[in-house]
Write a protein that holds these residues in place. Structure first.
Motif, PDB file in Angstrom:
ATOM      1  N   LEU A   1      69.222  37.668 -63.348  1.00  0.00           N
ATOM      2  CA  LEU A   1      69.977  38.112 -64.530  1.00  0.00           C
ATOM      3  C   LEU A   1      71.040  39.141 -64.154  1.00  0.00           C
ATOM      4  CD1 LEU A   1      67.176  38.331 -67.244  1.00  0.00           C
ATOM      5  CD2 LEU A   1      69.000  36.645 -67.061  1.00  0.00           C
ATOM      6  N   ALA A   2      70.720  40.058 -63.264  1.00  0.00           N
ATOM      7  CA  ALA A   2      71.705  41.044 -62.830  1.00  0.00           C
ATOM      8  C   ALA A   2      72.872  40.364 -62.119  1.00  0.00           C
ATOM      9  CB  ALA A   2      71.045  42.070 -61.919  1.00  0.00           C
ATOM     10  N   TRP A   3      72.554  39.385 -61.257  1.00  0.00           N
ATOM     11  CA  TRP A   3      73.630  38.640 -60.583  1.00  0.00           C
ATOM     12  C   TRP A   3      74.494  37.897 -61.598  1.00  0.00           C
ATOM     13  CZ3 TRP A   3      74.194  33.243 -60.358  1.00  0.00           C
ATOM     14  CH2 TRP A   3      75.216  32.796 -59.514  1.00  0.00           C
ATOM     15  N   GLY A   4      73.863  37.316 -62.621  1.00  0.00           N
ATOM     16  CA  GLY A   4      74.615  36.607 -63.661  1.00  0.00           C
ATOM     17  C   GLY A   4      75.520  37.532 -64.448  1.00  0.00           C
ATOM     18  N   VAL A   5      75.019  38.722 -64.797  1.00  0.00           N
ATOM     19  CA  VAL A   5      75.839  39.687 -65.549  1.00  0.00           C
ATOM     20  C   VAL A   5      77.034  40.112 -64.711  1.00  0.00           C
ATOM     21  CG1 VAL A   5      75.853  42.037 -66.494  1.00  0.00           C
ATOM     22  CG2 VAL A   5      73.980  40.482 -67.032  1.00  0.00           C
ATOM     23  N   VAL A   6      76.820  40.393 -63.431  1.00  0.00           N
ATOM     24  CA  VAL A   6      77.927  40.806 -62.560  1.00  0.00           C
ATOM     25  C   VAL A   6      78.944  39.690 -62.439  1.00  0.00           C
ATOM     26  CG1 VAL A   6      78.511  41.398 -60.174  1.00  0.00           C
ATOM     27  CG2 VAL A   6      76.576  42.497 -61.293  1.00  0.00           C
ATOM     28  N   SER A   7      78.501  38.450 -62.303  1.00  0.00           N
ATOM     29  CA  SER A   7      79.427  37.321 -62.183  1.00  0.00           C
ATOM     30  C   SER A   7      80.249  37.134 -63.447  1.00  0.00           C
ATOM     31  CB  SER A   7      78.666  36.034 -61.884  1.00  0.00           C
ATOM     32  OG  SER A   7      77.987  36.146 -60.670  1.00  0.00           O
ATOM     33  N   VAL A   8      79.600  37.253 -64.610  1.00  0.00           N
ATOM     34  CA  VAL A   8      80.302  37.081 -65.882  1.00  0.00           C
ATOM     35  C   VAL A   8      81.313  38.212 -66.077  1.00  0.00           C
ATOM     36  CG1 VAL A   8      80.015  37.114 -68.401  1.00  0.00           C
ATOM     37  CG2 VAL A   8      78.511  35.722 -66.984  1.00  0.00           C
TER      38      VAL A   8
ATOM     39  N   LYS B   1      82.815  39.952 -63.797  1.00  0.00           N
ATOM     40  CA  LYS B   1      83.927  39.754 -62.850  1.00  0.00           C
ATOM     41  C   LYS B   1      84.898  38.699 -63.354  1.00  0.00           C
ATOM     42  CE  LYS B   1      82.112  40.849 -58.258  1.00  0.00           C
ATOM     43  NZ  LYS B   1      81.740  40.274 -56.967  1.00  0.00           N
ATOM     44  N   SER B   2      84.377  37.592 -63.868  1.00  0.00           N
ATOM     45  CA  SER B   2      85.239  36.482 -64.252  1.00  0.00           C
ATOM     46  C   SER B   2      85.952  36.719 -65.582  1.00  0.00           C
ATOM     47  CB  SER B   2      84.442  35.182 -64.310  1.00  0.00           C
ATOM     48  OG  SER B   2      83.450  35.284 -65.300  1.00  0.00           O
ATOM     49  N   ILE B   3      85.344  37.372 -66.521  1.00  0.00           N
ATOM     50  CA  ILE B   3      85.927  37.552 -67.852  1.00  0.00           C
ATOM     51  C   ILE B   3      86.726  38.848 -67.946  1.00  0.00           C
ATOM     52  CG2 ILE B   3      85.381  37.899 -70.291  1.00  0.00           C
ATOM     53  CD1 ILE B   3      83.048  36.048 -69.946  1.00  0.00           C
ATOM     54  N   GLY B   4      86.297  39.885 -67.340  1.00  0.00           N
ATOM     55  CA  GLY B   4      86.859  41.212 -67.582  1.00  0.00           C
ATOM     56  C   GLY B   4      88.207  41.506 -66.965  1.00  0.00           C
ATOM     57  N   GLY B   5      88.705  40.711 -66.068  1.00  0.00           N
ATOM     58  CA  GLY B   5      89.981  41.007 -65.434  1.00  0.00           C
ATOM     59  C   GLY B   5      89.839  42.165 -64.477  1.00  0.00           C
TER      60      GLY B   5
ATOM     61  N   ASP C   1      89.610  45.431 -65.154  1.00  0.00           N
ATOM     62  CA  ASP C   1      88.552  46.363 -65.597  1.00  0.00           C
ATOM     63  C   ASP C   1      87.159  45.806 -65.262  1.00  0.00           C
ATOM     64  OD1 ASP C   1      90.372  48.151 -66.621  1.00  0.00           O
ATOM     65  OD2 ASP C   1      90.294  47.310 -68.656  1.00  0.00           O
ATOM     66  N   GLY C   2      86.992  44.502 -65.425  1.00  0.00           N
ATOM     67  CA  GLY C   2      85.712  43.871 -65.106  1.00  0.00           C
ATOM     68  C   GLY C   2      85.388  43.953 -63.632  1.00  0.00           C
ATOM     69  N   LYS C   3      86.415  43.762 -62.767  1.00  0.00           N
ATOM     70  CA  LYS C   3      86.189  43.854 -61.325  1.00  0.00           C
ATOM     71  C   LYS C   3      85.807  45.278 -60.929  1.00  0.00           C
ATOM     72  CE  LYS C   3      88.985  39.924 -60.084  1.00  0.00           C
ATOM     73  NZ  LYS C   3      90.172  39.395 -59.454  1.00  0.00           N
ATOM     74  N   ALA C   4      86.451  46.263 -61.546  1.00  0.00           N
ATOM     75  CA  ALA C   4      86.112  47.659 -61.259  1.00  0.00           C
ATOM     76  C   ALA C   4      84.682  47.954 -61.711  1.00  0.00           C
ATOM     77  CB  ALA C   4      87.100  48.593 -61.935  1.00  0.00           C
ATOM     78  N   ALA C   5      84.299  47.441 -62.891  1.00  0.00           N
ATOM     79  CA  ALA C   5      82.940  47.656 -63.393  1.00  0.00           C
ATOM     80  C   ALA C   5      81.921  46.968 -62.488  1.00  0.00           C
ATOM     81  CB  ALA C   5      82.828  47.140 -64.824  1.00  0.00           C
ATOM     82  N   ALA C   6      82.266  45.774 -62.000  1.00  0.00           N
ATOM     83  CA  ALA C   6      81.354  45.055 -61.112  1.00  0.00           C
ATOM     84  C   ALA C   6      81.169  45.812 -59.807  1.00  0.00           C
ATOM     85  CB  ALA C   6      81.883  43.651 -60.845  1.00  0.00           C
ATOM     86  N   LYS C   7      82.270  46.406 -59.274  1.00  0.00           N
ATOM     87  CA  LYS C   7      82.168  47.204 -58.051  1.00  0.00           C
ATOM     88  C   LYS C   7      81.263  48.411 -58.281  1.00  0.00           C
ATOM     89  CE  LYS C   7      86.432  46.193 -55.608  1.00  0.00           C
ATOM     90  NZ  LYS C   7      87.699  46.734 -55.102  1.00  0.00           N
ATOM     91  N   THR C   8      81.431  49.049 -59.449  1.00  0.00           N
ATOM     92  CA  THR C   8      80.597  50.207 -59.761  1.00  0.00           C
ATOM     93  C   THR C   8      79.121  49.799 -59.831  1.00  0.00           C
ATOM     94  OG1 THR C   8      82.422  51.120 -61.031  1.00  0.00           O
ATOM     95  CG2 THR C   8      80.257  52.094 -61.395  1.00  0.00           C
ATOM     96  N   LEU C   9      78.842  48.668 -60.477  1.00  0.00           N
ATOM     97  CA  LEU C   9      77.461  48.183 -60.561  1.00  0.00           C
ATOM     98  C   LEU C   9      76.913  47.866 -59.174  1.00  0.00           C
ATOM     99  CD1 LEU C   9      77.368  45.803 -63.665  1.00  0.00           C
ATOM    100  CD2 LEU C   9      76.070  47.896 -63.328  1.00  0.00           C
ATOM    101  N   ALA C  10      77.729  47.234 -58.340  1.00  0.00           N
ATOM    102  CA  ALA C  10      77.292  46.876 -56.984  1.00  0.00           C
ATOM    103  C   ALA C  10      76.997  48.138 -56.169  1.00  0.00           C
ATOM    104  CB  ALA C  10      78.326  46.017 -56.294  1.00  0.00           C
ATOM    105  N   LYS C  11      77.825  49.146 -56.289  1.00  0.00           N
ATOM    106  CA  LYS C  11      77.607  50.408 -55.558  1.00  0.00           C
ATOM    107  C   LYS C  11      76.327  51.071 -56.052  1.00  0.00           C
ATOM    108  CE  LYS C  11      82.429  51.503 -54.562  1.00  0.00           C
ATOM    109  NZ  LYS C  11      83.536  52.410 -54.849  1.00  0.00           N
TER     110      LYS C  11
END
Length: 125
Positions: free
Chosen positions: A94-101, A103-107, A109-119
């Motif tokens: 589920l965490a991998w799915g949330v990060v993927s979604v 990244k793909s939808i957020g543009g 801002d989404g990529k920055a949020a995904a990086k923050t989550l990954a860190k």
């Protein structure tokens, strides 16, 4: 012509007749008392609970409880561990799915949020 001996029939003290070929052998009396050697072989209990119960004189109830509930407890703990492993796998998917979604939808801002989550996930490990 024939070497066959006739069957001997004897009369016992109680008056009955029997064949003489299967009577018990008469033993001569011995000089002293007869010594009987007895070898008793008993396997030790298999489980620790049985050793404790039999050693302290608790009784058969404790032995039966240890034999019955020991494997039952191991089975229950294995089932709990399997459930927890399944839940951990589900949380990771589920965490991998949330990060993927995100990244793909957020543009951007989404990529920055995904990086923050990954860190954040990497720091927790």
């Amino acid at each position: 012509m024939s070497n066959i001996e006739p069957v001997r029939i004897v009369q016992l003290p109680d008056g009955t007749y029997t064949y003489a070929d299967h009577l018990p052998a008469i033993q001569a009396p011995t000089a002293g008392p007869q010594v009987v050697h007895q070898h008793i072989h008993q396997a030790p209990p298999d489980r620790t609970v049985q050793r404790i119960a039999l050693g302290s004189g608790i009784g058969a109830g404790t032995v039966a409880a240890g034999v019955y509930f020991g494997p039952l407890l191991v089975g229950a703990l294995a089932a709990i561990a399997a459930n927890l492993a399944l839940l951990a796998f589900l949380a990771a998917v589920l965490a991998w799915g949330v990060v993927s979604v995100v990244k793909s939808i957020g543009g951007t801002d989404g990529k920055a949020a995904a990086k923050t989550l990954a860190k954040t996930r990497k720091r927790r490990r």
